[in-house]
Design a protein around this motif. Structure first.
Motif, PDB file in Angstrom:
ATOM      1  N   THR A 169       0.676  -1.276  -0.076  1.00 20.09           N
ATOM      2  CA  THR A 169      -0.008   0.004   0.076  1.00 20.09           C
ATOM      3  C   THR A 169       1.080   1.315  -0.084  1.00 20.09           C
ATOM      4  O   THR A 169       0.412   2.381  -0.311  1.00 20.09           O
ATOM      5  N   HIS A 170       2.210   0.927   0.305  1.00 20.97           N
ATOM      6  CA  HIS A 170       3.060   2.308   0.122  1.00 20.97           C
ATOM      7  C   HIS A 170       4.351   1.539   0.027  1.00 20.97           C
ATOM      8  O   HIS A 170       4.719   0.431  -0.058  1.00 20.97           O
ATOM      9  N   THR A 171       5.522   2.536  -0.277  1.00 24.94           N
ATOM     10  CA  THR A 171       6.809   1.890  -0.473  1.00 24.94           C
ATOM     11  C   THR A 171       7.531   1.855   0.734  1.00 24.94           C
ATOM     12  O   THR A 171       8.571   1.309   0.776  1.00 24.94           O
ATOM     13  N   SER A 172       6.857   2.119   1.849  1.00 21.76           N
ATOM     14  CA  SER A 172       7.494   2.083   3.068  1.00 21.76           C
ATOM     15  C   SER A 172       7.897   0.796   3.682  1.00 21.76           C
ATOM     16  O   SER A 172       9.295   0.539   4.304  1.00 21.76           O
ATOM     17  N   PRO A 173       7.514  -0.440   3.161  1.00 21.60           N
ATOM     18  CA  PRO A 173       8.052  -1.610   3.469  1.00 21.60           C
ATOM     19  C   PRO A 173       9.510  -1.838   2.850  1.00 21.60           C
ATOM     20  O   PRO A 173      10.299  -2.605   3.592  1.00 21.60           O
ATOM     21  N   TYR A 196      -0.492   0.245  -4.276  1.00 21.17           N
ATOM     22  CA  TYR A 196      -1.815  -0.275  -4.531  1.00 21.17           C
ATOM     23  C   TYR A 196      -2.694   0.017  -3.495  1.00 21.17           C
ATOM     24  O   TYR A 196      -2.292  -0.242  -2.187  1.00 21.17           O
ATOM     25  N   ARG A 197      -4.077   0.536  -3.425  1.00 22.03           N
ATOM     26  CA  ARG A 197      -4.800   0.606  -2.334  1.00 22.03           C
ATOM     27  C   ARG A 197      -6.404   0.317  -2.842  1.00 22.03           C
ATOM     28  O   ARG A 197      -6.715   0.649  -3.999  1.00 22.03           O
ATOM     29  N   TYR A 198      -6.947  -0.337  -2.206  1.00 22.27           N
ATOM     30  CA  TYR A 198      -8.390  -0.909  -2.380  1.00 22.27           C
ATOM     31  C   TYR A 198      -9.233   0.275  -2.119  1.00 22.27           C
ATOM     32  O   TYR A 198      -9.541   0.157  -0.712  1.00 22.27           O
ATOM     33  N   PHE A 210       1.965   5.747  -7.873  1.00 21.42           N
ATOM     34  CA  PHE A 210       3.477   5.543  -7.433  1.00 21.42           C
ATOM     35  C   PHE A 210       3.889   6.423  -6.295  1.00 21.42           C
ATOM     36  O   PHE A 210       3.071   7.121  -5.914  1.00 21.42           O
ATOM     37  N   GLN A 211       4.836   6.032  -5.493  1.00 22.63           N
ATOM     38  CA  GLN A 211       5.234   6.603  -4.319  1.00 22.63           C
ATOM     39  C   GLN A 211       7.086   6.653  -4.619  1.00 22.63           C
ATOM     40  O   GLN A 211       7.598   5.804  -5.371  1.00 22.63           O
ATOM     41  N   VAL A 212       7.401   7.763  -4.171  1.00 23.11           N
ATOM     42  CA  VAL A 212       9.009   7.694  -3.993  1.00 23.11           C
ATOM     43  C   VAL A 212       9.212   8.035  -2.342  1.00 23.11           C
ATOM     44  O   VAL A 212       8.838   8.900  -1.689  1.00 23.11           O
ATOM     45  N   GLU A 213       9.883   6.888  -1.939  1.00 19.87           N
ATOM     46  CA  GLU A 213      10.430   6.971  -0.495  1.00 19.87           C
ATOM     47  C   GLU A 213      11.673   7.463  -0.373  1.00 19.87           C
ATOM     48  O   GLU A 213      12.401   7.121  -1.145  1.00 19.87           O
ATOM     49  N   GLY A 214      11.894   8.078   0.864  1.00 20.66           N
ATOM     50  CA  GLY A 214      13.529   8.444   0.850  1.00 20.66           C
ATOM     51  C   GLY A 214      13.564   7.675   2.520  1.00 20.66           C
ATOM     52  O   GLY A 214      13.157   8.006   3.358  1.00 20.66           O
ATOM     53  N   PHE A 253       5.146   4.386  11.573  1.00 20.74           N
ATOM     54  CA  PHE A 253       6.730   4.192  11.489  1.00 20.74           C
ATOM     55  C   PHE A 253       7.557   5.277  11.681  1.00 20.74           C
ATOM     56  O   PHE A 253       8.661   5.093  11.460  1.00 20.74           O
ATOM     57  N   THR A 254       7.207   6.519  12.011  1.00 15.59           N
ATOM     58  CA  THR A 254       8.108   7.456  12.326  1.00 15.59           C
ATOM     59  C   THR A 254       7.626   8.077  13.448  1.00 15.59           C
ATOM     60  O   THR A 254       6.486   8.113  13.837  1.00 15.59           O
ATOM     61  N   GLU A 255       8.564   8.927  14.150  1.00 12.10           N
ATOM     62  CA  GLU A 255       8.260   9.679  15.423  1.00 12.10           C
ATOM     63  C   GLU A 255       9.566  10.698  15.650  1.00 12.10           C
ATOM     64  O   GLU A 255      10.648   9.844  15.846  1.00 12.10           O
ATOM     65  N   LEU A 284       4.164  16.008   0.714  1.00  9.68           N
ATOM     66  CA  LEU A 284       4.523  14.579   1.254  1.00  9.68           C
ATOM     67  C   LEU A 284       4.356  14.438   2.753  1.00  9.68           C
ATOM     68  O   LEU A 284       4.131  15.478   3.431  1.00  9.68           O
ATOM     69  N   GLY A 285       4.873  12.954   3.230  1.00  8.32           N
ATOM     70  CA  GLY A 285       4.607  12.903   4.603  1.00  8.32           C
ATOM     71  C   GLY A 285       6.059  12.493   4.976  1.00  8.32           C
ATOM     72  O   GLY A 285       6.722  11.937   4.245  1.00  8.32           O
ATOM     73  N   CYS A 286       6.523  12.542   6.282  1.00  6.54           N
ATOM     74  CA  CYS A 286       7.827  12.269   6.545  1.00  6.54           C
ATOM     75  C   CYS A 286       8.076  12.319   8.087  1.00  6.54           C
ATOM     76  O   CYS A 286       7.001  12.610   9.001  1.00  6.54           O
ATOM     77  N   GLY A 287       9.425  11.898   8.569  1.00  3.66           N
ATOM     78  CA  GLY A 287       9.314  12.007   9.991  1.00  3.66           C
ATOM     79  C   GLY A 287      10.832  11.129  10.342  1.00  3.66           C
ATOM     80  O   GLY A 287      11.478  10.745   9.473  1.00  3.66           O
ATOM     81  N   MET A 288      11.159  10.965  11.525  1.00  2.21           N
ATOM     82  CA  MET A 288      12.459  10.452  12.326  1.00  2.21           C
ATOM     83  C   MET A 288      12.072   8.784  12.324  1.00  2.21           C
ATOM     84  O   MET A 288      11.084   8.365  12.590  1.00  2.21           O
TER      85      MET A 288
HETATM   86  N1  PHE Z   1       4.078   5.635   3.798  1.00  3.77           N
HETATM   87  C1  PHE Z   1       3.521   6.794   4.206  1.00  3.77           C
HETATM   88  C2  PHE Z   1       2.120   7.043   3.288  1.00  3.77           C
HETATM   89  O1  PHE Z   1       1.927   6.026   2.318  1.00  3.77           O
HETATM   90  C3  PHE Z   1       4.003   8.122   3.646  1.00  3.77           C
HETATM   91  C4  PHE Z   1       5.463   8.384   4.597  1.00  3.77           C
HETATM   92  C5  PHE Z   1       6.621   7.443   4.190  1.00  3.77           C
HETATM   93  C6  PHE Z   1       5.346   8.859   5.742  1.00  3.77           C
HETATM   94  C7  PHE Z   1       7.741   7.779   4.807  1.00  3.77           C
HETATM   95  C8  PHE Z   1       6.551   9.021   6.487  1.00  3.77           C
HETATM   96  C9  PHE Z   1       7.690   8.329   6.098  1.00  3.77           C
HETATM   97  O2  PHE Z   1       1.296   7.587   3.531  1.00  3.77           O
END
Ligand code: PHE
Length: 341
Positions: A169-173, A196-198, A210-214, A253-255, A284-288
């Protein structure tokens, strides 16, 4: 002595009667060929008494030139007539320009991805691609979404017939996969790919996107590094002097977590329809990186720290090009796609 006037008349009459290439060739041999009538008339110069030669010579040369010219003209005229007849019969004009093959273009999302890659590439990020088909463990559990966690509700997905195997559902895995791959080295990667999201497909959400994770992991990485990196990125993509706003948010997964806005690229912050009169656009979304996530990737959170962010290239392309409906990207409409050169 040949009567030159008569010879000329006869030659011209027969030439006018020659209607095709073979008649013309027969005419040429008869009059202009080596043993033809014109060379024969020319040769007669030698058999004349010297006082008659000059006058006859001039006349016969004039005749020869005029007949030769007439022959060239007739040949051209016959060639054109036969081309015209052929066109008439075949029914198309071979001299018209052909149909140009269409030149392929990169999809607007591919172009946007390449711009993103270049900007992060210049800052020393590697591209790390992870898989589209994931497990529940990587997509959720290792990212602090245990089974039954309410945050899962925002990321419903497509499941396979295998238990706990799903479309991510996101590139975070990919964060976990990169960490397990790189440990114990420091990490600076971007992870692009499809997600992909239902959910209901609307102008603002597709079921595939698409997503681009950093992800950066190392010693002494702070929120200031995250802010500086994103500021540099936003200025390169959207223009120098861009202002960024970090709003408190929550991701498991971020704090701490934040959502990042840029000042509206259309109105510059005054307020318009695109920014819904707020002056800001969310990008975008982000965090530590959460200590549990670092641990799940193999990194000791007492020694290492890191930041992560995730953005949607469709949203970025929509902002850059003023596109108001995400569904255009994957509708395969040949009127839409070639507009991005
Ligand atoms: N994975 C989050 C989303 O799909 C976005 C995100 C990535 C947030 C990395 C924080 C850090 O909404």
């Amino acid at each position: 002595m040949t009567d030159l006037t008569q010879l000329q008349q006869q030659a011209e009459a027969e030439l006018a009667a020659a209607q095709d290439e073979s008649a013309l060739e027969a005419w040429r041999i008869k009059y202009l060929g080596r043993k033809g009538l014109i060379p024969a008339a020319v040769r007669q110069i030698g058999s004349l008494p010297p006082e008659a030669r000059a006058e006859y010579g001039k006349a016969v040369n004039r005749l020869k030139q005029s007949i030769q010219q007439a022959y060239e003209q007739r040949r051209e005229a016959l060639k054109e007539a036969s081309l015209a007849a052929e066109l008439e019969a075949v029914g198309f004009d071979v001299t018209l320009p052909g149909r140009r093959p269409q030149v392929g273009r990169l999809h607007p999302i591919s172009r946007t991805l390449r711009r993103i890659y270049r900007i992060f590439g210049d800052m020393g990020f590697q591209i790390y691609t992870a898989r589209d088909v994931e497990t529940d463990e990587f997509n959720f559990q290792l990212l602090n979404f245990p089974k039954g966690h309410p945050a899962r509700e925002m990321q419903d997905t497509f499941h396979t017939t295998l238990p706990d195997v799903l479309l991510r559902t996101h590139t975070s895995p990919g964060q976990i996969r990169a960490m397990r791959d790189y440990y114990p080295e420091p990490i600076r990667v971007i992870l692009p790919g499809k997600c992909y999201r239902y959910e209901q497909v609307t102008a603002r959400s597709e079921m595939m996107f698409f997503q681009v994770e950093g992800l950066a992991v190392g010693h002494d990485i702070t929120f200031a590094d995250l802010k500086g990196t994103l500021q540099a990125f936003a200025e390169q993509l959207f223009g120098a002097g861009r202002r960024l706003r970090f709003r408190c948010s929550h991701f498991p997964f971020t704090e701490p977590s934040a959502e990042v806005d840029i000042d509206c690229i259309l109105c510059g912050g005054k307020g318009c329809r695109v920014c819904k009169y707020t002056g800001w656009l969310e990008i975008l979304g982000c965090g530590m990186v959460h200590p549990n996530v670092l641990r799940n990737g193999g990194y000791d959170p007492d020694v290492y720290s890191g930041y992560a962010f995730g953005m949607g290239p469709e949203r970025i392309a929509m902002l850059l090009h003023g596109i108001d409906d995400i569904r255009y990207f994957y509708a395969n409409d040949a009127r839409f796609l070639p507009q991005f050169a």
